[in-house]
Design a protein around this motif. Structure first.
Motif, PDB file in Angstrom:
ATOM      1  N   ARG A   1      42.162  69.316  40.035  1.00 34.45           N
ATOM      2  CA  ARG A   1      40.730  69.634  40.045  1.00 34.45           C
ATOM      3  C   ARG A   1      40.446  70.960  40.733  1.00 34.45           C
ATOM      4  O   ARG A   1      39.587  71.731  40.284  1.00 34.45           O
ATOM      5  CB  ARG A   1      39.969  68.505  40.754  1.00 34.45           C
ATOM      6  CG  ARG A   1      38.438  68.699  40.752  1.00 34.45           C
ATOM      7  CD  ARG A   1      37.892  68.540  39.367  1.00 34.45           C
ATOM      8  NE  ARG A   1      36.472  68.808  39.288  1.00 34.45           N
ATOM      9  CZ  ARG A   1      35.519  67.901  39.533  1.00 34.45           C
ATOM     10  NH1 ARG A   1      35.847  66.676  39.897  1.00 34.45           N
ATOM     11  NH2 ARG A   1      34.247  68.221  39.399  1.00 34.45           N
ATOM     12  N   PHE A   2      41.143  71.278  41.811  1.00 32.75           N
ATOM     13  CA  PHE A   2      40.838  72.510  42.541  1.00 32.75           C
ATOM     14  C   PHE A   2      41.125  73.742  41.686  1.00 32.75           C
ATOM     15  O   PHE A   2      40.470  74.774  41.836  1.00 32.75           O
ATOM     16  CB  PHE A   2      41.624  72.556  43.862  1.00 32.75           C
ATOM     17  CG  PHE A   2      43.044  73.032  43.749  1.00 32.75           C
ATOM     18  CD1 PHE A   2      43.358  74.386  43.885  1.00 32.75           C
ATOM     19  CD2 PHE A   2      44.065  72.129  43.496  1.00 32.75           C
ATOM     20  CE1 PHE A   2      44.663  74.823  43.780  1.00 32.75           C
ATOM     21  CE2 PHE A   2      45.381  72.559  43.394  1.00 32.75           C
ATOM     22  CZ  PHE A   2      45.688  73.905  43.536  1.00 32.75           C
ATOM     23  N   ILE A   3      42.108  73.624  40.772  1.00 33.80           N
ATOM     24  CA  ILE A   3      42.412  74.763  39.894  1.00 33.80           C
ATOM     25  C   ILE A   3      41.270  74.967  38.905  1.00 33.80           C
ATOM     26  O   ILE A   3      40.831  76.102  38.660  1.00 33.80           O
ATOM     27  CB  ILE A   3      43.745  74.535  39.152  1.00 33.80           C
ATOM     28  CG1 ILE A   3      44.905  74.515  40.146  1.00 33.80           C
ATOM     29  CG2 ILE A   3      43.967  75.628  38.101  1.00 33.80           C
ATOM     30  CD1 ILE A   3      46.267  74.302  39.500  1.00 33.80           C
ATOM     31  N   ALA A   4      40.767  73.881  38.340  1.00 32.51           N
ATOM     32  CA  ALA A   4      39.647  73.983  37.405  1.00 32.51           C
ATOM     33  C   ALA A   4      38.409  74.553  38.095  1.00 32.51           C
ATOM     34  O   ALA A   4      37.714  75.413  37.540  1.00 32.51           O
ATOM     35  CB  ALA A   4      39.346  72.614  36.808  1.00 32.51           C
ATOM     36  N   VAL A   5      38.134  74.096  39.304  1.00 27.57           N
ATOM     37  CA  VAL A   5      36.975  74.595  40.056  1.00 27.57           C
ATOM     38  C   VAL A   5      37.131  76.080  40.363  1.00 27.57           C
ATOM     39  O   VAL A   5      36.174  76.857  40.270  1.00 27.57           O
ATOM     40  CB  VAL A   5      36.784  73.784  41.358  1.00 27.57           C
ATOM     41  CG1 VAL A   5      35.723  74.429  42.241  1.00 27.57           C
ATOM     42  CG2 VAL A   5      36.407  72.349  41.038  1.00 27.57           C
ATOM     43  N   LEU A   6      38.341  76.488  40.708  1.00 26.69           N
ATOM     44  CA  LEU A   6      38.611  77.902  40.971  1.00 26.69           C
ATOM     45  C   LEU A   6      38.323  78.732  39.724  1.00 26.69           C
ATOM     46  O   LEU A   6      37.769  79.836  39.800  1.00 26.69           O
ATOM     47  CB  LEU A   6      40.064  78.085  41.403  1.00 26.69           C
ATOM     48  CG  LEU A   6      40.510  79.503  41.776  1.00 26.69           C
ATOM     49  CD1 LEU A   6      39.673  80.054  42.931  1.00 26.69           C
ATOM     50  CD2 LEU A   6      41.993  79.509  42.145  1.00 26.69           C
ATOM     51  N   GLY A   7      38.677  78.199  38.555  1.00 26.31           N
ATOM     52  CA  GLY A   7      38.391  78.899  37.311  1.00 26.31           C
ATOM     53  C   GLY A   7      36.908  79.002  37.026  1.00 26.31           C
ATOM     54  O   GLY A   7      36.413  80.052  36.582  1.00 26.31           O
ATOM     55  N   LEU A   8      36.170  77.932  37.274  1.00 22.78           N
ATOM     56  CA  LEU A   8      34.718  77.952  37.055  1.00 22.78           C
ATOM     57  C   LEU A   8      34.045  78.970  37.958  1.00 22.78           C
ATOM     58  O   LEU A   8      33.170  79.725  37.524  1.00 22.78           O
ATOM     59  CB  LEU A   8      34.145  76.555  37.290  1.00 22.78           C
ATOM     60  CG  LEU A   8      34.542  75.474  36.271  1.00 22.78           C
ATOM     61  CD1 LEU A   8      34.093  74.104  36.747  1.00 22.78           C
ATOM     62  CD2 LEU A   8      33.950  75.788  34.900  1.00 22.78           C
TER      63      LEU A   8
END
Length: 232
Positions: free
Chosen positions: A165-172
């Motif tokens: 999840r933290f990778i997806a949030v970083l992308g957003l």
């Protein structure tokens, strides 16, 4: 190695290549981008050609990320996944326009700058115009298009839970910041290659590198809606 693992590894490599090629291209282009009189000077053509080659590799890798990930992403949302592929194609096309504009400066320098009847003032004006085209493609390709594409991919990664999840949030966060930064640059609040521009680019850089390392090292997180048979 199963099909999903292969796709993850190839996609991760493509992401690493985009980062290396983008940085190399910008560094190698420095003489032509930051010297107004380059077109009438002695030039550093070999360096510029290497920069163009780096950006060609960048464009190929950008397309590669979209095409490679599509068989996986379409299982979550085919429309958004197709949008991501099209966005990457658009991003690559804009990059290629920038390459052509820079190489045109080199061609004019080689063919006309040394001519006896060459108009230095006119040549400098044309050179600046071609460099300006590259600057706008640099804004709309690796900024606007990159920001939009990052948001699409991060959304799909978040919905599918293919990455932590933290990778997806970083992308957003990174996609939104680079998009907003591009708008600020367009309205003249600061230069694209500046302290503020660099700060805005850090999250999206961190997103791509973190995602790439994850894909290469561990692949996708297990997901019940991905069936190996669909990828063969």
């Amino acid at each position: 190695m199963n099909p999903t693992r292969k796709i993850a590894t190839v996609a991760g490599v493509f992401f690493i290549v985009t980062e290396v090629a983008a940085i190399a291209g910008l560094a190698l282009y420095d003489p032509v981008l930051n010297s107004p009189d380059y077109i009438i000077g002695s030039g550093a053509d070999t360096r510029v050609f290497l920069g163009a080659l780096s950006e060609v590799i960048l464009a190929i890798a950008v397309i590669g990320t979209g095409v490679t990930l599509f068989p996986i992403l379409r299982r979550q949302n085919e429309g958004v996944a197709l949008g991501y592929v099209c966005g990457r194609l658009l991003e690559a096309a804009v990059i290629v326009v920038g390459i052509i504009s820079v190489l045109s400066v080199v061609t004019l320098r080689q063919d006309l700058a040394g001519a006896a009847n060459a108009d230095a003032v006119s040549l400098v004006a044309v050179g600046k115009s071609l460099v300006a085209i590259h600057e706008w493609t640099f804004l709309f390709g690796p900024n606007y298009a990159l920001g939009a594409n990052t948001l699409l991919l991060a959304y799909l990664m978040d919905r599918s839970a293919l990455a932590p999840r933290f990778i997806a949030v970083l992308g957003l966060v990174g996609g939104m910041m680079i998009f907003v930064s591009a708008t600020a640059v367009m309205f003249g609040l600061y230069e694209q290659v500046s302290v503020w521009g660099s700060i805005a680019a850090v999250p999206v850089f961190a997103w791509e590198v973190t995602l790439a390392v994850r894909l290469i090292a561990k692949g996708f997180k297990p997901s019940p809606w991905i069936r190996v048979v669909d990828l063969i």
